[in-house]
Write a protein that holds these residues in place. Sequence first.
Motif, PDB file in Angstrom:
ATOM      1  N   TYR A  81      32.085   5.485  26.928  1.00 55.07           N
ATOM      2  CA  TYR A  81      31.227   5.535  25.747  1.00 55.07           C
ATOM      3  C   TYR A  81      29.870   6.093  26.148  1.00 55.07           C
ATOM      4  N   ALA A  82      29.182   6.672  25.184  1.00 55.37           N
ATOM      5  CA  ALA A  82      27.787   7.074  25.383  1.00 55.37           C
ATOM      6  C   ALA A  82      26.885   5.908  25.002  1.00 55.37           C
ATOM      7  N   TYR A  83      25.740   5.817  25.661  1.00 57.06           N
ATOM      8  CA  TYR A  83      24.829   4.696  25.462  1.00 57.06           C
ATOM      9  C   TYR A  83      23.401   5.184  25.262  1.00 57.06           C
ATOM     10  N   VAL A  84      22.624   4.330  24.593  1.00 57.91           N
ATOM     11  CA  VAL A  84      21.202   4.593  24.387  1.00 57.91           C
ATOM     12  C   VAL A  84      20.420   3.356  24.827  1.00 57.91           C
ATOM     13  N   LEU A  85      19.305   3.583  25.502  1.00 55.41           N
ATOM     14  CA  LEU A  85      18.451   2.500  25.983  1.00 55.41           C
ATOM     15  C   LEU A  85      17.157   2.490  25.180  1.00 55.41           C
ATOM     16  N   TRP A  86      16.787   1.304  24.699  1.00 53.43           N
ATOM     17  CA  TRP A  86      15.564   1.103  23.922  1.00 53.43           C
ATOM     18  C   TRP A  86      14.653   0.124  24.651  1.00 53.43           C
ATOM     19  N   PHE A  87      13.375   0.184  24.312  1.00 54.82           N
ATOM     20  CA  PHE A  87      12.386  -0.747  24.852  1.00 54.82           C
ATOM     21  C   PHE A  87      11.571  -1.303  23.693  1.00 54.82           C
ATOM     22  N   SER A  88      11.227  -2.584  23.774  1.00 55.85           N
ATOM     23  CA  SER A  88      10.331  -3.166  22.771  1.00 55.85           C
ATOM     24  C   SER A  88       9.392  -4.131  23.468  1.00 55.85           C
ATOM     25  N   GLY A 107      19.098   8.261  26.835  1.00 56.23           N
ATOM     26  CA  GLY A 107      20.507   8.101  26.543  1.00 56.23           C
ATOM     27  C   GLY A 107      21.339   8.786  27.603  1.00 56.23           C
ATOM     28  N   PHE A 108      22.610   8.416  27.700  1.00 56.20           N
ATOM     29  CA  PHE A 108      23.458   9.002  28.730  1.00 56.20           C
ATOM     30  C   PHE A 108      24.921   8.823  28.356  1.00 56.20           C
ATOM     31  N   ASN A 109      25.741   9.741  28.829  1.00 58.42           N
ATOM     32  CA  ASN A 109      27.183   9.673  28.615  1.00 58.42           C
ATOM     33  C   ASN A 109      27.962   9.943  29.893  1.00 58.42           C
ATOM     34  N   THR A 110      27.248  10.021  31.017  1.00 54.61           N
ATOM     35  CA  THR A 110      27.898  10.181  32.314  1.00 54.61           C
ATOM     36  C   THR A 110      27.242   9.249  33.326  1.00 54.61           C
ATOM     37  N   VAL A 111      27.948   9.033  34.433  1.00 58.23           N
ATOM     38  CA  VAL A 111      27.400   8.210  35.512  1.00 58.23           C
ATOM     39  C   VAL A 111      26.112   8.822  36.043  1.00 58.23           C
ATOM     40  N   GLU A 112      26.114  10.126  36.216  1.00 62.46           N
ATOM     41  CA  GLU A 112      24.947  10.802  36.782  1.00 62.46           C
ATOM     42  C   GLU A 112      23.731  10.687  35.868  1.00 62.46           C
ATOM     43  N   LEU A 164      20.283  -2.085  25.636  1.00 67.42           N
ATOM     44  CA  LEU A 164      21.287  -1.055  25.895  1.00 67.42           C
ATOM     45  C   LEU A 164      22.395  -1.191  24.868  1.00 67.42           C
ATOM     46  N   PHE A 165      22.610  -0.132  24.051  1.00 68.66           N
ATOM     47  CA  PHE A 165      23.652  -0.181  23.025  1.00 68.66           C
ATOM     48  C   PHE A 165      24.425   1.127  22.999  1.00 68.66           C
ATOM     49  N   LYS A 166      25.676   1.009  22.575  1.00 66.52           N
ATOM     50  CA  LYS A 166      26.489   2.203  22.449  1.00 66.52           C
ATOM     51  C   LYS A 166      25.855   3.160  21.437  1.00 66.52           C
ATOM     52  N   LEU A 167      26.011   4.438  21.708  1.00 66.55           N
ATOM     53  CA  LEU A 167      25.502   5.466  20.804  1.00 66.55           C
ATOM     54  C   LEU A 167      26.064   5.241  19.406  1.00 66.55           C
ATOM     55  N   GLY A 168      25.177   5.223  18.425  1.00 71.22           N
ATOM     56  CA  GLY A 168      25.585   5.006  17.042  1.00 71.22           C
ATOM     57  C   GLY A 168      25.432   3.580  16.563  1.00 71.22           C
ATOM     58  N   LEU A 215      29.158  -0.507  31.729  1.00 71.19           N
ATOM     59  CA  LEU A 215      29.496   0.911  31.864  1.00 71.19           C
ATOM     60  C   LEU A 215      30.850   1.090  32.539  1.00 71.19           C
ATOM     61  N   GLY A 216      31.198   0.178  33.440  1.00 70.50           N
ATOM     62  CA  GLY A 216      32.477   0.249  34.131  1.00 70.50           C
ATOM     63  C   GLY A 216      33.623  -0.407  33.394  1.00 70.50           C
ATOM     64  N   GLU A 217      33.396  -0.836  32.150  1.00 72.61           N
ATOM     65  CA  GLU A 217      34.429  -1.429  31.295  1.00 72.61           C
ATOM     66  C   GLU A 217      35.086  -2.651  31.940  1.00 72.61           C
ATOM     67  N   GLN A 218      34.286  -3.475  32.611  1.00 70.44           N
ATOM     68  CA  GLN A 218      34.842  -4.653  33.265  1.00 70.44           C
ATOM     69  C   GLN A 218      35.193  -5.780  32.289  1.00 70.44           C
ATOM     70  N   PHE A 219      34.654  -5.742  31.086  1.00 75.78           N
ATOM     71  CA  PHE A 219      34.923  -6.824  30.137  1.00 75.78           C
ATOM     72  C   PHE A 219      36.325  -6.734  29.540  1.00 75.78           C
ATOM     73  N   MET A 220      36.880  -5.554  29.494  1.00 74.54           N
ATOM     74  CA  MET A 220      38.275  -5.354  29.067  1.00 74.54           C
ATOM     75  C   MET A 220      38.562  -5.999  27.713  1.00 74.54           C
ATOM     76  N   VAL A 221      37.690  -5.712  26.740  1.00 80.48           N
ATOM     77  CA  VAL A 221      37.882  -6.222  25.371  1.00 80.48           C
ATOM     78  C   VAL A 221      37.868  -5.068  24.373  1.00 80.48           C
ATOM     79  N   GLY A 222      38.345  -3.911  24.795  1.00 75.96           N
ATOM     80  CA  GLY A 222      38.394  -2.758  23.903  1.00 75.96           C
ATOM     81  C   GLY A 222      37.010  -2.320  23.459  1.00 75.96           C
ATOM     82  N   GLU A 223      36.843  -2.168  22.157  1.00 84.64           N
ATOM     83  CA  GLU A 223      35.574  -1.694  21.603  1.00 84.64           C
ATOM     84  C   GLU A 223      34.659  -2.841  21.184  1.00 84.64           C
TER      85      GLU A 223
END
Length: 230
Positions: A53-60, A82-87, A110-114, A151-159
């Motif tokens: 998934y792509a992610y976006v980082l916010w600050f408040s 925001g980022f959609n790759t490891v790099e 940190l939230f998924k894009l959208g 980011l590594g999908e360790q939670f294994m709960v789909g979406e």
Amino acid sequence: MSNIAALKSTVSGSGSGNSSPPPSPPPINGYPNGQLDYIELSDPEEDEHRLQYAYVLWFSQRQSGKQNNVQPYDQNLKLVGGFNTVEKFWAVYGHLIRPSEMALHSDFHLFKLGIKPMWEDEANKDGGKWIVRLKKGLASRCWEDLLLAILGEQFMVGEEICGAVVSIRFQEDIISVWNKTANDQNTTIRIRDTLKRVLNLPPNTIMEYKTHNNSLRDKSSFRNTDVFLH
């Protein structure tokens, strides 16, 4: 990366006169001041490792002493990157201060894009969050471990995972993981157990799950972390 309160250069640039600010991370396109309505990420390069998934980082950051007269919550959210790759993740993350260096009443989201980091968002409105309250000094390590697990999908709960928040407060710091479906007990339990493992929490750690509907009804708490006013 216009939000200077989240950048390393604001805390490390006052030493030697010949130090230069860190390079800018990959650009992210959006409306001015990090508004939440539109965000667009560039496509990954061929040699990059795409995230699921792509992610976006916010600050408040909330100004202390103004609990009863704060600006609207969404206007306090500032787009960091925001980022959609490891790099691209490491390019953004390496540019930031760590939670332990943040001022009081500051938060990274940190939230998924959208998905907006707000209870009312369509992806969040029927969900909730696991809340972990940390002793001071643990937030930076726990936040990094949590980011890598998400980011590594360790939670294994789909979406089901929507995002995560780290909040810096006076006597404790708080980490929360948001998911889509509060009434799915099997999923929330799996998230809880994975969170305990990822953060290496002691077996007797007290964790609280709170639905976003309850948060919306609770007028005595700060909007993003449910830290109660006294």
